[in-house]
Design a protein around this motif. Sequence first.
Motif: not given
Length: 207
Positions: A39-42, A73-79, A81-85, A137-141
């Motif tokens: 796993s990774v938190d990036v 699995a995947s999770s986090g605010t980065a994924f 919104g309107d322009s997800p990672a 997205y600046r503080a997205a995880t």
Amino acid sequence: MKLLSRIITSWLVLLSLSPTAVAFASESNVGSLTTSSNSVDVGLTAPGHSREWQLDVTNTGSQDLPVSFQVSASSGTAFSGDSPAVIAFFEEEGTIIDFTSPDAIVGKNYELGTIASGETRVITGSIALPLAADDSYRAATASLSWEFSAFNDSADATDTPTGLAFTGVSAFLSVLLGVLLVAIGFIFWLRRRRTDSRRTQESTESS
């Protein structure tokens, strides 16, 4: 009786050498795989840029293994919104998963090919924000988990008899034993009848 004993013994030997009817699983876990991480938190960089990390998997078993890779699995605010990672995974030989949304790949298996005994395969993971991403997205995880699976597919279906074929061999030997036993019984009956007939004739002549 000696003849009957020899025939039965020979049949039992043949039966013990015959394949047993079994059901084979399409896949079976064999050998052993170890990985540097699962796993990774990036954190994210600026829109239009990517951040990378590496993971590896080693075949510590005694035989070469076909291996598959799966984002579990995947999770986090980065994924969201309107322009997800988007994420991707690469090897030196080429792309495993091209940049895409985690939702499109979670739970799917991607074949890595055969990993030889003692071999270590290095994989590079990458996460990127689209150019359209804004400051929200600046503080997205982002968090990702993955797993590797090994299976043995070395058996060639054209070379390996099926359970039905195995059953046929055993059935044939069972029928053969039955025929032999009937034939032997008939021979013993015929011999005994001839013996009784000869004894009767001898008794008559002596009288």
